[in-house]
Design an enzyme around this catalytic site. Sequence first.
Site, PDB file in Angstrom:
ATOM      1  N   ASP A 336      11.050  -6.875 -10.380  1.00 25.37           N
ATOM      2  CA  ASP A 336      11.208  -7.328  -8.946  1.00 25.37           C
ATOM      3  C   ASP A 336      12.288  -6.924  -8.198  1.00 25.37           C
ATOM      4  O   ASP A 336      13.593  -6.780  -8.900  1.00 25.37           O
ATOM      5  CB  ASP A 336      11.201  -8.838  -8.771  1.00 25.37           C
ATOM      6  CG  ASP A 336      10.963  -9.352  -7.424  1.00 25.37           C
ATOM      7  OD1 ASP A 336      10.049  -8.913  -6.632  1.00 25.37           O
ATOM      8  OD2 ASP A 336      11.885 -10.175  -7.170  1.00 25.37           O
ATOM      9  N   GLU A 365       9.854  -2.243  -8.706  1.00 22.78           N
ATOM     10  CA  GLU A 365       9.515  -2.199  -7.402  1.00 22.78           C
ATOM     11  C   GLU A 365      10.609  -1.782  -6.398  1.00 22.78           C
ATOM     12  O   GLU A 365      11.688  -2.127  -6.526  1.00 22.78           O
ATOM     13  CB  GLU A 365       9.299  -4.211  -6.694  1.00 22.78           C
ATOM     14  CG  GLU A 365       8.909  -4.086  -5.472  1.00 22.78           C
ATOM     15  CD  GLU A 365       9.264  -5.353  -4.841  1.00 22.78           C
ATOM     16  OE1 GLU A 365       8.527  -5.685  -3.837  1.00 22.78           O
ATOM     17  OE2 GLU A 365      10.226  -6.139  -5.151  1.00 22.78           O
TER      18      GLU A 365
END
Length: 622
Positions: A336, A365
């Site tokens: 993330d 990400e």
Amino acid sequence: MPTKLKKTIRLTAGIVALTALGWSPLKGQSIQRVEPLNWWVGMENPTVQLVIYGPQIGKSEVQVDDKGVELIQVNRVENPNYLFLDLKISASAKPGWSTFTFSQGKKKWTYRYELKQRNQGVKAQGVNSKDLIYLIMPDRFANGNKANDRVKGMLDQSLNRDSMYLRHGGDLEGVINKLDYLQDLGVTSVWMTPVLTNDMPLASYHGYANTETYHIDPRFGSNETYVQLGEQLHKRRMKLIFDVVPNHIGSFHWTVKDKPMADWLNEWPSYTQTSYKDQTIFDPYASAADKKKMVKGWFVPTMPDMNQQNPYVQNYLTQSHIWWIETAGIDGFRIDTYPYNDLDFMAQWTDRIQREYPQFTFFGETWVHGVANQAYFLGGKHVGQEVDSKLMGVTDFQLNYAIGDALNQKTEWTAGANKLYSTLASDYQYPQPEWNVLFLDNHDKDRFFSVVGENIQKYKSAMAWLLTTRGIPQLYYGAEILMKNFSNPDGLLREDFQGGFAGDKNDKFTASGRTEAEQDMWTFVRTLANYRKQHAVLQSGKTMQYVPEDGIYVYFRYNEQQTVMVIMNCNDQEMEVKLDRFAERNAKATGYVDVISQQGLKLVDNKVKLAAYETKVLDLKF
């Protein structure tokens, strides 16, 4: 974690009842936590750092009674409620229990810690371009166990499926129950948004503010349930992807409520939010203050930023991720908010994980703008990076933007089909572009069916592109049945999958529960996904693309055994495409099989007609 459990010693794998441990009670003295919960013999790295937590435990002397375990260092930190123990586990150590003796003056007590045999099952296979990833928000997918919809003692007691921000009750058992559906669809890997305990007062369903590091949220199930999910996937020759969040934790995390030391978190004199400006990291003219704010500013007020330059934080994060791989057989990580992490730490983190699991893979990400911006965070130092992050792949936001432009904008030189072509042409900036993860939408992005104005033909074209171009494709749950909505607010993107919950009027997991349009789309996705699964040419074949002309974009995937031609009509009218221009790849073709319709046709006058916004996927025959 329930309040009651906070007042007692946590009973987990590797910890049994206090009496069995030979624990001697002291007034005001207890060991409330030991993390990692256990460790293993035979690891490549023989060292592990235990976090011991309890009232005034830091004032204790410690000895280890185990010939196979050496206590290298007892680390006392600012907070006397913590001890950090550095252990070395010898190559000759056997699985079993190690006894720790704690003493304060004349008072002594013991604690036993388990060393296990390493997981001999399927694990750490890596996720690659052979795979099709299916992204699930477990709270919104399927409810397999109504008994855990609410858990007594947790801060968020909401359960209201009519609210987009409250909990809906989906869980891991629900995912397990739908694995046959996913396998039939052609999915090979399951990525769920974070499943660790999020004992936050509000909006705890999404998982990105964990308050526990070694425990599955009890509203999703247990650690054992998560292990079962991994086992069930592996039985089907499918894979498990874990969503890790090294950048931040929840403000109710136990190490935030009682910090080990002042610099456990990146903190400021007053609340300071990140600038969200990834450019500052690679901008040759950026100020040090701007760089610091980007990396060390908090993502949001409820998500404290971890100080990844602190060696104790580094060990705490890295060991927990290794622990989950070994415990649950995880095959890959989605990372993330990757640009907000300290890249020196991430390089070290990657090395430590791959030392144990050489086949393990990662994708980060990178919600940024520009191919060079995106490429900067990858390993390999292809675009002048100061740090080799060792990252293998990214979530390819640039191609996500491009496919939307291709189908929604006019076919000018810098837009439409040309945007898709020029973005892919920039692959030279990536060390290994085939490791990038492609997607139409996800839990943060507008549903792509809405992006294309609910135009079925445009949507099918996008899906055909997703499943035939280079990289690792990812489907967001419900994409196959035309789920829609824009991200304003983001809760609209996270609706329930109808049929996964008791009382649903329709079961979209079955053909009988779908509308005609939904069934047609589901069949389209299933056909192409399974074709991709069965044909290496769409997994690892080479790519050749042609400059778009008249709004027509053409590319080939090919290997020594097979050639697939993809023709995308980005126009709002029927187009006839002459194939002579593509002779470099199709000159000897005598016919083709339309992969979607399965019709075999001969080439007539070397032309193909496409309806408005239609994409054809053609298996050429020679």
